[in-house]
Write an enzyme that holds these catalytic residues in place. Structure first.
Site, PDB file in Angstrom:
ATOM      1  CD  GLU A   1      72.961   2.820  44.153  1.00 23.92           C
ATOM      2  OE1 GLU A   1      73.395   3.523  43.221  1.00 23.92           O
ATOM      3  OE2 GLU A   1      73.661   2.035  44.806  1.00 23.92           O
TER       4      GLU A   1
ATOM      5  CG  HIS B   1      76.635   6.033  42.605  1.00 24.50           C
ATOM      6  ND1 HIS B   1      77.746   5.831  43.389  1.00 24.50           N
ATOM      7  CD2 HIS B   1      76.135   4.793  42.340  1.00 24.50           C
ATOM      8  CE1 HIS B   1      77.897   4.540  43.609  1.00 24.50           C
ATOM      9  NE2 HIS B   1      76.941   3.890  42.970  1.00 24.50           N
TER      10      HIS B   1
ATOM     11  CG  HIS C   1      80.704   1.285  40.795  1.00 27.79           C
ATOM     12  ND1 HIS C   1      80.169   0.047  40.529  1.00 27.79           N
ATOM     13  CD2 HIS C   1      79.761   1.948  41.521  1.00 27.79           C
ATOM     14  CE1 HIS C   1      78.964  -0.043  41.069  1.00 27.79           C
ATOM     15  NE2 HIS C   1      78.703   1.105  41.673  1.00 27.79           N
TER      16      HIS C   1
ATOM     17  CD  GLU D   1      96.324  20.108  40.850  1.00 28.99           C
ATOM     18  OE1 GLU D   1      96.813  19.225  41.588  1.00 28.99           O
ATOM     19  OE2 GLU D   1      97.017  20.832  40.120  1.00 28.99           O
TER      20      GLU D   1
ATOM     21  CG  HIS E   1      78.831   0.771  46.370  1.00 26.60           C
ATOM     22  ND1 HIS E   1      77.559   0.749  46.910  1.00 26.60           N
ATOM     23  CD2 HIS E   1      78.651   0.969  45.040  1.00 26.60           C
ATOM     24  CE1 HIS E   1      76.667   0.909  45.937  1.00 26.60           C
ATOM     25  NE2 HIS E   1      77.316   1.052  44.789  1.00 26.60           N
TER      26      HIS E   1
END
Length: 274
Positions: free
Chosen positions: A120, A141, A143, A171, A212
Site C-alpha cells: 500500500e 494504517h 484494521h 474528545e 477495511h
C-alpha cells in the site's frame, strides 16, 4: 564512521516496534494487516548515514509523486506481521529512497531476505505528499475493529460519519476537528484508493476505508496512533448503542459548537447552533 545498522538501533525504530506490537495486541493487526511509514528528517538522515547508503534496484511507482522527490522513508515491509516487527526489524522494516523526479523508489537498507516495501506504498506516498506541509511525517494504517464495523452500519459520507463520532464523546472534537474522510470500498493497494485517500488528506488527518480499516497522519507515531484510538473509542460507543437497540443522540450541535469555542478549535463541518 556511522554504523551500517545505526537506523535499526534508533529511538524511532524502537518506538515503531512498540507501536507495531500494540496494533496487534489490540486486535487491529491480524496476520499481516496494517502498515506504517515515516518520512525521514535531516537529523535522522545524518545520524544514520543515509546519504552513504547505496541505491539498489529502482522500481517504478504506479504514479509519480513529485512532492516526495529525492526524499527518504522508513516503511514496514509487504507481508510483515505487526507482532513480529519487534523481533525481526531488519526483515520487516526498511529504508526507501525516491528518485529526483519522484517517479521511482529503491530500497537502501533493511527488507532482509528480498522483501519489498508495503503493497500500500502508493497510498502512503500520496497522503504524505498532502500532509508534509502540515507538519505530519508519520502514516499509520490498521484494521481498527469498531471503525470497521461502523462503516457497515452508518452513512459513509465523511460529514455524517464525522458528526456522529463528534457526538459520541467530547474528545473526538478535541483531537480531530478536521473530521474523518471516508473512502467507499476500493481495491486495497490500488492506485484508485491511493488517489482517493490523497484527495481526502488535503483536509483530513484521519481517513476511513469502508469495510477495511483506517489511516492516520501524525507528527509522531504516538500522535497518529492516538488519533486512531480516539476515533475508535467513539465508534465503539456508537456501535454498542446500536447493539443495545438504541440510536444514541449524544452531544448536540449547539454543545459541539460550545465545546469547539472552549477548546479553541473550529469544526470542519457546519453545525446547527453556530
Amino acid at each position: 564512521m556511522v554504523s551500517h545498522d545505526a537506523w535499526l538501533q534508533s529511538d524511532l525504530v524502537k518506538e515503531l516496534k512498540v507501536l507495531a506490537y500494540a496494533l496487534w495486541d489490540k486486535g487491529w493487526g491480524e496476520r499481516n494487516a496494517g502498515n506504517i511509514s515515516v518520512r525521514l528528517n535531516p537529523q535522522q538522515m545524518a545520524e544514520w548515514g543515509v546519504a552513504e547508503m547505496a541505491s539498489t534496484q529502482w522500481y517504478d511507482l504506479p504514479k509519480p509523486v513529485p512532492a516526495l522527490a529525492g526524499q527518504h522513508m522508513l516503511m514496514t515491509a509487504s507481508g510483515a506481521f505487526m507482532r513480529h516487527v519487534k523481533e525481526n526489524p531488519e526483515q520487516d522494516l526498511g529504508l526507501v529512497r525516491f528518485s529526483e523526479d519522484g517517479s521511482q523508489f529503491t530500497p537502501i537498507a533493511g527488507y532482509a531476505g528480498g522483501g519489498r516495501p508495503s503493497s500500500e506504498m502508493i497510498t502512503h506516498l500520496l497522503v504524505h505528499a498532502e500532509r508534509q506541509d502540515k507538519g505530519q511525517s508519520v502514516i499509520v494504517h490498521t484494521h481498527a475493529d469498531w471503525l470497521l464495523l461502523m462503516s457497515h452500519l452508518h452513512d459513509q459520507s465523511s460529514e455524517a460519519f464525522t458528526k456522529t463520532l463528534w457526538r459520541m464523546c467530547s474528545e473526538s472534537l478535541m483531537f480531530f476537528p478536521d473530521g474523518v474522510g471516508v473512502v467507499p470500498w476500493m481495491l486495497p493497494g490500488s492506485l484508485a484508493i491511493g488517489e482517493a485517500s490523497g484527495e481526502l488528506a488535503k483536509t483530513h488527518r484521519l481517513i476511513l476505508w469502508a469495510f477495511h480499516g483506517v489511516l492516520a497522519a501524525g507528527d509522531s507515531l504516538d500522535d497518529a496512533f492516538g488519533l486512531i484510538e480516539t476515533a475508535e473509542k467513539a465508534a465503539m460507543i456508537y456501535c454498542q448503542g446500536k447493539m443495545a437497540g438504541r440510536d444514541l443522540p449524544g452531544i448536540s450541535d449547539a454543545q459541539i459548537v460550545s465545546l469547539g469555542k472552549h477548546l479553541g478549535v473550529t469544526p470542519i463541518y457546519e453545525l446547527d447552533g453556530r
